[in-house]
Enzyme design. Structure first.
Site, short mmCIF file in Angstrom:
data_model
loop_
_atom_site.label_atom_id
_atom_site.label_comp_id
_atom_site.label_asym_id
_atom_site.label_seq_id
_atom_site.Cartn_x
_atom_site.Cartn_y
_atom_site.Cartn_z
N CYS A 118 91.61 24.59 93.80
CA CYS A 118 92.89 23.88 93.67
C CYS A 118 93.96 24.38 94.65
O CYS A 118 94.99 23.74 94.81
CB CYS A 118 93.40 23.98 92.25
N HIS A 260 100.43 21.98 92.43
CA HIS A 260 99.11 21.48 92.06
C HIS A 260 99.22 20.84 90.68
O HIS A 260 99.78 21.43 89.75
CB HIS A 260 98.10 22.64 92.03
N ASN A 290 93.79 16.21 86.89
CA ASN A 290 93.66 17.31 87.84
C ASN A 290 92.61 16.93 88.89
O ASN A 290 91.42 16.87 88.59
CB ASN A 290 93.25 18.57 87.10
#
Length: 333
Positions: A118, A260, A290
């Site tokens: 990420c 993020h 996500n």
């Protein structure tokens, strides 16, 4: 050998791509024991996009995002010198960047994958800026793309509700030091906590025992959500403040915070710790979940399309995730 001279770097264009197939919380509740209210309350996610089809891969999303970025500035792909693909889910374990290079026609570009989960897009931005600032390359395409739906355990309520598939791209170009947009960065890793978020390799002994070799396959995503939350809420604000302090900048000077997109609670907690208004936090988590390395460029591209970010705005970008890795980059738009 090209001469090395310190120059600046700037972002010329962005692009993004998501699968057409959406998967809502109500739909996911038919697969695993959960509900829309349970997911929304704990994550802020309402739906996510999933890449379906046996012939579809991360390449399809990455190529589309790249072409959109190129089209915005009418750049011929042959002008790209380097392609960096940030991903943890390549279509080929040896790497997928070169496939993107071929598909978009970037015949003069070298290409490689960068794996930092990420945090991948942040590390790619920093890596690209180094090549540009030393004058080695002029135009660089970076792509953050992940198709983690292929690595999710759909019986694990703690993880399957979180992840979606997407790609985001940005084209960076060298410029004079006066016009430099990449103001500073700060990066960290701590492998001691890597077990809290991983796709572990599971080995089995090869049938021919005399070889004494082990072969196996990768397992599903495993995450300790509580520990990842504590890590992000503690470390990310420190990283951002350290980066701002190194530039003699204050939090008040920040126009936009692009984090993020992991969990709405994390975004809110980080903004509160920094005393940054929620109005300055760019978020699209509710639509996509996500998307790992794609989440930051996807959110950034949408914010640009919505005319949120203006010339000379100070944009703080911070990624965090598996590794564990985290980092901040500050840009003057």
């Amino acid at each position: 050998m090209k001469s090395l001279m310190i120059q600046g770097a700037k972002i010329l264009a962005t692009g993004s791509a998501v699968p057409s197939s959406s998967f809502s919380n109500n739909e996911i509740s038919k697969v695993v024991d959960t509900s829309d209210a349970w997911i929304t309350t704990r994550t802020g996610i309402k739906e996510r996009r999933l890449l379906k089809g046996v012939d579809k891969s991360i390449i399809d999303l990455a190529v589309l995002a790249s072409k959109k970025a190129l089209d915005k500035i009418l750049m011929d792909p042959s002008q790209i010198d380097l392609i960096i693909l940030a991903t943890s889910s390549p279509n080929d374990l040896f790497g997928s960047a070169s496939k993107i290079q071929y598909e978009i026609g970037a015949i003069n570009a070298v290409a490689f994958d960068l794996t930092a989960a990420c945090s991948g897009f942040v590390l790619s931005l920093v890596t690209a800026s180094q090549f540009l600032q030393t004058g080695v390359y002029r135009n660089i395409l970076i792509v953050g793309a992940d198709v983690l739906s292929k690595w999710v355990d759909w019986s694990d309520r703690g993880t399957c509700i979180l992840f979606g598939d997407a790609a985001g791209a940005a084209i960076l170009q060298s410029c004079s030091s006066i016009d430099n947009s990449i103001l500073g960065f700060q990066l960290n890793s701590d492998g001691n906590y890597s077990k809290h978020l991983s796709i572990a390799y599971e080995h089995n002994i090869v049938p021919h025992s005399e070889l004494n070799l082990y072969q196996g396959s990768f397992k599903h995503i495993s995450m300790n959500g509580k520990e990842v939350y504590k890590f992000a809420v503690f470390q990310v604000p420190l990283s951002i403040l350290k980066c701002l302090n190194s530039l003699n900048m204050s939090v008040d000077q920040v126009d936009w915070l692009v984090l993020h997109q992991a969990n709405e609670r994390i975004l809110t907690a980080i903004a509160e710790k920094l005393s940054i208004s929620s109005n300055k936090v760019i978020a699209n988590l509710h639509k996509y979940g996500n998307t790992s390395a794609a989440s930051i460029p996807l959110a950034l591209d949408e914010a640009i399309q919505d005319n949120k970010i203006s010339h000379n705005d100070i944009v703080v970008i911070a990624g965090f995730g598996a590794g564990l890795t985290w980092g901040t980059i500050i840009i003057r738009w």
